[in-house]
Design a protein around this motif. Structure first.
Motif, PDB file in Angstrom:
ATOM      1  N   ILE A 100      21.148  79.729  39.345  1.00 58.61           N
ATOM      2  CA  ILE A 100      20.846  78.352  39.622  1.00 58.61           C
ATOM      3  C   ILE A 100      21.195  77.669  38.409  1.00 58.61           C
ATOM      4  O   ILE A 100      21.672  77.805  37.357  1.00 58.61           O
ATOM      5  CB  ILE A 100      19.300  78.093  39.093  1.00 58.61           C
ATOM      6  CG1 ILE A 100      18.510  79.239  40.274  1.00 58.61           C
ATOM      7  CG2 ILE A 100      18.989  76.680  39.348  1.00 58.61           C
ATOM      8  CD1 ILE A 100      17.006  79.295  39.911  1.00 58.61           C
ATOM      9  N   GLU A 101      22.208  76.641  39.015  1.00 54.76           N
ATOM     10  CA  GLU A 101      23.021  75.530  38.103  1.00 54.76           C
ATOM     11  C   GLU A 101      23.186  74.428  38.667  1.00 54.76           C
ATOM     12  O   GLU A 101      23.094  73.950  40.108  1.00 54.76           O
ATOM     13  CB  GLU A 101      24.560  76.231  38.345  1.00 54.76           C
ATOM     14  CG  GLU A 101      25.234  75.583  37.339  1.00 54.76           C
ATOM     15  CD  GLU A 101      26.821  76.427  36.916  1.00 54.76           C
ATOM     16  OE1 GLU A 101      27.584  76.259  36.031  1.00 54.76           O
ATOM     17  OE2 GLU A 101      27.233  77.235  37.978  1.00 54.76           O
ATOM     18  N   LEU A 102      23.049  73.436  37.865  1.00 55.94           N
ATOM     19  CA  LEU A 102      23.304  72.083  38.301  1.00 55.94           C
ATOM     20  C   LEU A 102      24.823  71.509  38.041  1.00 55.94           C
ATOM     21  O   LEU A 102      25.517  72.136  37.197  1.00 55.94           O
ATOM     22  CB  LEU A 102      22.727  71.034  37.294  1.00 55.94           C
ATOM     23  CG  LEU A 102      21.049  71.490  37.289  1.00 55.94           C
ATOM     24  CD1 LEU A 102      20.483  70.143  36.411  1.00 55.94           C
ATOM     25  CD2 LEU A 102      20.399  71.224  38.529  1.00 55.94           C
ATOM     26  N   LYS A 103      25.115  70.971  39.076  1.00 56.90           N
ATOM     27  CA  LYS A 103      26.856  70.505  39.037  1.00 56.90           C
ATOM     28  C   LYS A 103      26.990  69.197  39.301  1.00 56.90           C
ATOM     29  O   LYS A 103      26.167  68.525  40.135  1.00 56.90           O
ATOM     30  CB  LYS A 103      27.734  71.244  39.963  1.00 56.90           C
ATOM     31  CG  LYS A 103      27.609  70.773  41.397  1.00 56.90           C
ATOM     32  CD  LYS A 103      28.774  71.761  42.184  1.00 56.90           C
ATOM     33  CE  LYS A 103      29.069  71.166  43.407  1.00 56.90           C
ATOM     34  NZ  LYS A 103      29.918  69.679  43.462  1.00 56.90           N
ATOM     35  N   LYS A 104      27.926  68.252  38.737  1.00 52.04           N
ATOM     36  CA  LYS A 104      27.998  67.270  39.006  1.00 52.04           C
ATOM     37  C   LYS A 104      28.391  66.784  40.665  1.00 52.04           C
ATOM     38  O   LYS A 104      29.180  67.576  40.932  1.00 52.04           O
ATOM     39  CB  LYS A 104      29.044  66.394  38.102  1.00 52.04           C
ATOM     40  CG  LYS A 104      28.603  66.119  36.861  1.00 52.04           C
ATOM     41  CD  LYS A 104      29.764  65.551  35.890  1.00 52.04           C
ATOM     42  CE  LYS A 104      29.311  65.404  34.467  1.00 52.04           C
ATOM     43  NZ  LYS A 104      30.285  64.827  33.540  1.00 52.04           N
ATOM     44  N   TRP A 105      27.839  65.854  41.189  1.00 49.85           N
ATOM     45  CA  TRP A 105      28.480  65.394  42.417  1.00 49.85           C
ATOM     46  C   TRP A 105      29.913  65.232  42.657  1.00 49.85           C
ATOM     47  O   TRP A 105      30.224  64.512  41.460  1.00 49.85           O
ATOM     48  CB  TRP A 105      27.361  64.431  43.125  1.00 49.85           C
ATOM     49  CG  TRP A 105      26.084  64.877  43.538  1.00 49.85           C
ATOM     50  CD1 TRP A 105      24.929  64.518  42.775  1.00 49.85           C
ATOM     51  CD2 TRP A 105      25.747  65.731  44.828  1.00 49.85           C
ATOM     52  NE1 TRP A 105      23.931  64.966  43.527  1.00 49.85           N
ATOM     53  CE2 TRP A 105      24.451  65.877  44.265  1.00 49.85           C
ATOM     54  CE3 TRP A 105      26.460  66.294  45.759  1.00 49.85           C
ATOM     55  CZ2 TRP A 105      23.605  66.345  45.509  1.00 49.85           C
ATOM     56  CZ3 TRP A 105      25.637  66.825  46.613  1.00 49.85           C
ATOM     57  CH2 TRP A 105      24.461  66.990  46.676  1.00 49.85           C
ATOM     58  N   ALA A 106      30.508  65.560  43.485  1.00 44.28           N
ATOM     59  CA  ALA A 106      31.883  65.089  43.887  1.00 44.28           C
ATOM     60  C   ALA A 106      31.987  64.652  45.217  1.00 44.28           C
ATOM     61  O   ALA A 106      31.269  65.037  46.175  1.00 44.28           O
ATOM     62  CB  ALA A 106      32.694  66.495  43.721  1.00 44.28           C
ATOM     63  N   LEU A 107      33.046  63.709  45.635  1.00 48.89           N
ATOM     64  CA  LEU A 107      33.257  63.031  46.720  1.00 48.89           C
ATOM     65  C   LEU A 107      33.386  64.113  47.955  1.00 48.89           C
ATOM     66  O   LEU A 107      33.048  64.026  49.155  1.00 48.89           O
ATOM     67  CB  LEU A 107      34.388  62.540  46.861  1.00 48.89           C
ATOM     68  CG  LEU A 107      34.269  60.972  46.030  1.00 48.89           C
ATOM     69  CD1 LEU A 107      35.661  60.273  46.088  1.00 48.89           C
ATOM     70  CD2 LEU A 107      33.202  59.965  46.571  1.00 48.89           C
ATOM     71  N   GLU A 108      33.844  65.521  47.627  1.00 45.88           N
ATOM     72  CA  GLU A 108      33.934  66.269  48.628  1.00 45.88           C
ATOM     73  C   GLU A 108      32.753  67.188  48.940  1.00 45.88           C
ATOM     74  O   GLU A 108      32.567  67.788  49.870  1.00 45.88           O
ATOM     75  CB  GLU A 108      34.975  67.626  48.241  1.00 45.88           C
ATOM     76  CG  GLU A 108      34.499  68.235  46.725  1.00 45.88           C
ATOM     77  CD  GLU A 108      35.332  67.562  45.740  1.00 45.88           C
ATOM     78  OE1 GLU A 108      35.401  68.296  44.555  1.00 45.88           O
ATOM     79  OE2 GLU A 108      35.742  66.514  45.626  1.00 45.88           O
ATOM     80  N   ASP A 109      31.682  66.759  48.327  1.00 46.50           N
ATOM     81  CA  ASP A 109      30.300  67.208  48.684  1.00 46.50           C
ATOM     82  C   ASP A 109      29.583  66.369  49.723  1.00 46.50           C
ATOM     83  O   ASP A 109      28.267  66.597  50.209  1.00 46.50           O
ATOM     84  CB  ASP A 109      29.365  67.297  47.443  1.00 46.50           C
ATOM     85  CG  ASP A 109      30.083  68.090  46.381  1.00 46.50           C
ATOM     86  OD1 ASP A 109      30.116  69.164  46.677  1.00 46.50           O
ATOM     87  OD2 ASP A 109      29.610  67.748  45.275  1.00 46.50           O
ATOM     88  N   ARG A 110      30.099  65.304  50.214  1.00 43.39           N
ATOM     89  CA  ARG A 110      29.588  64.380  51.501  1.00 43.39           C
ATOM     90  C   ARG A 110      29.061  65.115  52.421  1.00 43.39           C
ATOM     91  O   ARG A 110      27.898  64.755  52.810  1.00 43.39           O
ATOM     92  CB  ARG A 110      30.678  63.452  51.701  1.00 43.39           C
ATOM     93  CG  ARG A 110      30.197  62.491  52.784  1.00 43.39           C
ATOM     94  CD  ARG A 110      31.237  61.869  53.461  1.00 43.39           C
ATOM     95  NE  ARG A 110      32.149  61.037  52.858  1.00 43.39           N
ATOM     96  CZ  ARG A 110      33.314  61.101  52.839  1.00 43.39           C
ATOM     97  NH1 ARG A 110      34.162  61.946  53.546  1.00 43.39           N
ATOM     98  NH2 ARG A 110      34.209  60.470  52.171  1.00 43.39           N
ATOM     99  N   GLU A 111      29.590  65.969  52.985  1.00 40.48           N
ATOM    100  CA  GLU A 111      29.061  66.655  54.119  1.00 40.48           C
ATOM    101  C   GLU A 111      27.740  67.502  53.868  1.00 40.48           C
ATOM    102  O   GLU A 111      26.771  67.285  54.560  1.00 40.48           O
ATOM    103  CB  GLU A 111      30.021  67.707  54.839  1.00 40.48           C
ATOM    104  CG  GLU A 111      30.864  67.156  56.064  1.00 40.48           C
ATOM    105  CD  GLU A 111      31.855  68.046  56.509  1.00 40.48           C
ATOM    106  OE1 GLU A 111      31.350  69.277  56.796  1.00 40.48           O
ATOM    107  OE2 GLU A 111      33.117  68.062  56.796  1.00 40.48           O
ATOM    108  N   ARG A 112      27.806  68.189  52.635  1.00 39.75           N
ATOM    109  CA  ARG A 112      26.563  68.939  52.449  1.00 39.75           C
ATOM    110  C   ARG A 112      25.392  68.147  51.986  1.00 39.75           C
ATOM    111  O   ARG A 112      24.314  68.267  52.334  1.00 39.75           O
ATOM    112  CB  ARG A 112      27.035  69.741  51.224  1.00 39.75           C
ATOM    113  CG  ARG A 112      25.801  70.702  50.736  1.00 39.75           C
ATOM    114  CD  ARG A 112      25.264  71.606  51.926  1.00 39.75           C
ATOM    115  NE  ARG A 112      23.974  72.330  51.754  1.00 39.75           N
ATOM    116  CZ  ARG A 112      22.843  72.268  52.249  1.00 39.75           C
ATOM    117  NH1 ARG A 112      22.760  71.656  53.552  1.00 39.75           N
ATOM    118  NH2 ARG A 112      21.865  72.591  51.994  1.00 39.75           N
ATOM    119  N   LEU A 113      25.765  66.688  51.166  1.00 40.19           N
ATOM    120  CA  LEU A 113      24.566  65.837  50.981  1.00 40.19           C
ATOM    121  C   LEU A 113      24.110  65.227  52.084  1.00 40.19           C
ATOM    122  O   LEU A 113      22.954  65.077  52.199  1.00 40.19           O
ATOM    123  CB  LEU A 113      25.270  64.787  50.148  1.00 40.19           C
ATOM    124  CG  LEU A 113      24.265  63.742  49.678  1.00 40.19           C
ATOM    125  CD1 LEU A 113      23.070  64.186  48.854  1.00 40.19           C
ATOM    126  CD2 LEU A 113      25.340  62.749  48.970  1.00 40.19           C
TER     127      LEU A 113
END
Length: 194
Positions: free
Chosen positions: A19-32
């Motif tokens: 389990i890890e927290l990662k900063k959101w990135a623009l390439e995460d758009r589809e998953r978000l």
């Protein structure tokens, strides 16, 4: 930081999860976008649009990048490298500027596995280090026992209940106010902060 969590289902131990927290990135758009469209909305704020579009995701990702570390901490919750949730701590303004509000959501298929409890632990640690705050507030609809338990496991105290404070669709709920101080507060006999 990352964390391995042993999870129990009945009498069996599941495979450990990373389990890890990662900063959101623009390439995460589809998953978000997919996450916000598939999440259970029973106890979710209406400020998260539905249907959730890529334009909505772009707005959120832009906000996260703009405010990251200045007056907010915004993270994707990942399990074994896959995004399964969203969590943030946003600093308030005006006379409430030393307080911040925590909010989170998790894919329903990942509920009751200890994932969000660990994510809350991690983000509180980050927020207290990086933001100029002395407390974090969590607002939870009274019947949302899972979310209340997540906060309680992380040292949040139930500070009060606002009666009939939230209307969601046809339902009206009491709102539980939880708080966690940066340092363990010294309490008087009446349990108020000193």
């Amino acid at each position: 930081g990352a964390h391995k969590a042993g999870v129990f289902f009945g009498q069996k131990e599941a495979v450990n999860m990373h389990i890890e927290l990662k900063k959101w990135a623009l390439e995460d758009r589809e998953r978000l976008t997919a996450l916000c469209n598939s999440t259970d909305r029973t106890y979710l704020s209406n400020r998260i649009p539905f249907p959730y579009t890529e334009t909505d995701a772009d707005w959120w990702l832009g906000k996260a990048q703009e405010h990251e570390g200045a007056d907010g901490i915004f993270r994707a919750v990942t399990v074994d490298g896959q995004i399964v949730g969203n969590i943030s701590v946003e600093q308030k303004g005006d006379v409430y500027c030393k307080d911040a509000e925590i909010g989170y959501l998790l894919d329903t298929e990942h509920w009751s596995k200890g994932i969000m409890s660990e994510a809350v632990r991690q983000i509180c640690e980050i927020a207290f280090k990086k933001l100029d705050i002395i407390r974090i507030t969590g607002l939870v609809y009274e019947p949302n026992r899972g979310s209340r338990r997540v906060l309680e496991k992380n040292g949040f105290a139930l500070e009060g209940i606002m009666k009939q404070a939230v209307t969601k669709g046809e339902n009206t709920y009491d709102l539980c106010i939880y708080g966690k101080g940066k340092k363990n507060p010294v309490c008087k006999e009446d349990d108020s902060f000193v």
